[in-house]
Design a protein around this motif. Structure first.
Motif, PDB file in Angstrom:
ATOM      1  N   ASN A   1       0.829  -1.195   0.000  1.00 44.83           N
ATOM      2  CA  ASN A   1       0.000   0.000   0.000  1.00 44.83           C
ATOM      3  C   ASN A   1       0.869   1.253   0.000  1.00 44.83           C
ATOM      4  O   ASN A   1       2.018   1.223   0.375  1.00 44.83           O
ATOM      5  N   LYS A   2       0.272   2.337  -0.478  1.00 43.97           N
ATOM      6  CA  LYS A   2       0.906   3.660  -0.475  1.00 43.97           C
ATOM      7  C   LYS A   2      -0.066   4.621   0.176  1.00 43.97           C
ATOM      8  O   LYS A   2      -1.276   4.437   0.102  1.00 43.97           O
ATOM      9  N   GLU A   3       0.484   5.641   0.773  1.00 44.00           N
ATOM     10  CA  GLU A   3      -0.364   6.618   1.444  1.00 44.00           C
ATOM     11  C   GLU A   3       0.272   7.993   1.297  1.00 44.00           C
ATOM     12  O   GLU A   3       1.493   8.130   1.379  1.00 44.00           O
ATOM     13  N   MET A   4      -0.547   8.999   1.077  1.00 49.70           N
ATOM     14  CA  MET A   4      -0.027  10.357   0.960  1.00 49.70           C
ATOM     15  C   MET A   4       0.008  11.004   2.341  1.00 49.70           C
ATOM     16  O   MET A   4      -0.983  10.953   3.084  1.00 49.70           O
TER      17      MET A   4
ATOM     18  N   PRO B   1      -1.588  18.258   0.692  1.00 49.82           N
ATOM     19  CA  PRO B   1      -0.895  17.013   0.356  1.00 49.82           C
ATOM     20  C   PRO B   1       0.612  17.201   0.408  1.00 49.82           C
ATOM     21  O   PRO B   1       1.135  18.268   0.103  1.00 49.82           O
ATOM     22  N   SER B   2       1.284  16.164   0.819  1.00 49.69           N
ATOM     23  CA  SER B   2       2.739  16.193   0.933  1.00 49.69           C
ATOM     24  C   SER B   2       3.294  14.970   0.197  1.00 49.69           C
ATOM     25  O   SER B   2       2.668  14.472  -0.732  1.00 49.69           O
ATOM     26  N   THR B   3       4.403  14.453   0.642  1.00 51.02           N
ATOM     27  CA  THR B   3       5.021  13.310  -0.020  1.00 51.02           C
ATOM     28  C   THR B   3       4.270  12.020   0.285  1.00 51.02           C
ATOM     29  O   THR B   3       3.545  11.916   1.262  1.00 51.02           O
ATOM     30  N   ALA B   4       4.474  11.024  -0.560  1.00 52.16           N
ATOM     31  CA  ALA B   4       3.878   9.705  -0.344  1.00 52.16           C
ATOM     32  C   ALA B   4       4.770   8.898   0.591  1.00 52.16           C
ATOM     33  O   ALA B   4       5.979   9.115   0.662  1.00 52.16           O
ATOM     34  N   LYS B   5       4.144   7.993   1.309  1.00 51.07           N
ATOM     35  CA  LYS B   5       4.923   7.101   2.158  1.00 51.07           C
ATOM     36  C   LYS B   5       4.453   5.668   1.919  1.00 51.07           C
ATOM     37  O   LYS B   5       3.293   5.427   1.571  1.00 51.07           O
ATOM     38  N   CYS B   6       5.371   4.758   2.095  1.00 58.29           N
ATOM     39  CA  CYS B   6       5.085   3.344   1.924  1.00 58.29           C
ATOM     40  C   CYS B   6       5.529   2.616   3.186  1.00 58.29           C
ATOM     41  O   CYS B   6       6.559   2.945   3.762  1.00 58.29           O
ATOM     42  N   PRO B   7       4.772   1.629   3.607  1.00 62.26           N
ATOM     43  CA  PRO B   7       5.192   0.857   4.779  1.00 62.26           C
ATOM     44  C   PRO B   7       6.327  -0.077   4.398  1.00 62.26           C
ATOM     45  O   PRO B   7       6.701  -0.178   3.231  1.00 62.26           O
TER      46      PRO B   7
END
Length: 162
Positions: A34-37, A55-61
């Motif tokens: 999954n990806k999340e902003m 909105p900022s950068t995307a993060k990934c677990p």
């Protein structure tokens, strides 16, 4: 959408760049797709009662792979141990990891490519004398980003139904 168009989540394989062993591709579970902003909250002109959510950068677990322990000669485990045990004495070696979802015929339906991954944790599942279960390797990775690709097999099926 017909029932035949739905993908199942139990036919998949994992490939780590540079790994030549099929044993290093057999995983029981994969987590972290999954990806999340990120959202940044900003107060407006000194007003305390309202904020803008921008909105900022995307993060990934982290990517987590679980598999039964079958071999002690694993190139993947060696990479994990060398990276984690190096204490940053040498540069971390990154590798791309590909996860491919297949159908019952072994044809690729969808894939995810984790770019510049490196191991951050290696563990073995808890040992329990009262349970009759397979002993698991648990590998955790951070990565720069992941890319999703659909397969020509799945796309051709969708086009033929239109």
């Amino acid at each position: 959408m017909e029932y035949n168009d739905l993908l199942t989540g139990f036919y998949f394989n994992v490939k780590v760049d540079g790994s030549s062993s099929d044993a290093d591709a057999s995983f029981q579970e994969v987590y972290g797709l999954n990806k999340e902003m990120n959202i940044e909250e900003v107060n407006t002109n000194g007003e305390n009662h309202s904020t803008y959510r921008l909105p900022s950068t995307a993060k990934c677990p982290k990517l987590i792979l679980r598999r039964g322990i079958a071999s002690t000669n694993s190139e993947l485990i060696a990479w994990c141990q060398n990276t984690i045990d190096s204490d940053l004495d040498k540069p971390i070696q990154t590798k791309n990891i590909s996860l491919t979802l297949t159908n019952e015929n072994g044809e690729s339906c969808m894939s995810w490519r984790f770019v510049k991954a490196y191991p951050i944790k290696y563990s073995v599942a808890d040992l329990k004398s009262k349970e009759n279960s397979i002993l698991l390797d648990i590998l955790e990775f951070h990565y720069q980003c992941f890319e999703v690709e659909t397969s020509p097999v799945k796309e051709s099926k969708l086009k033929s139904r239109r």
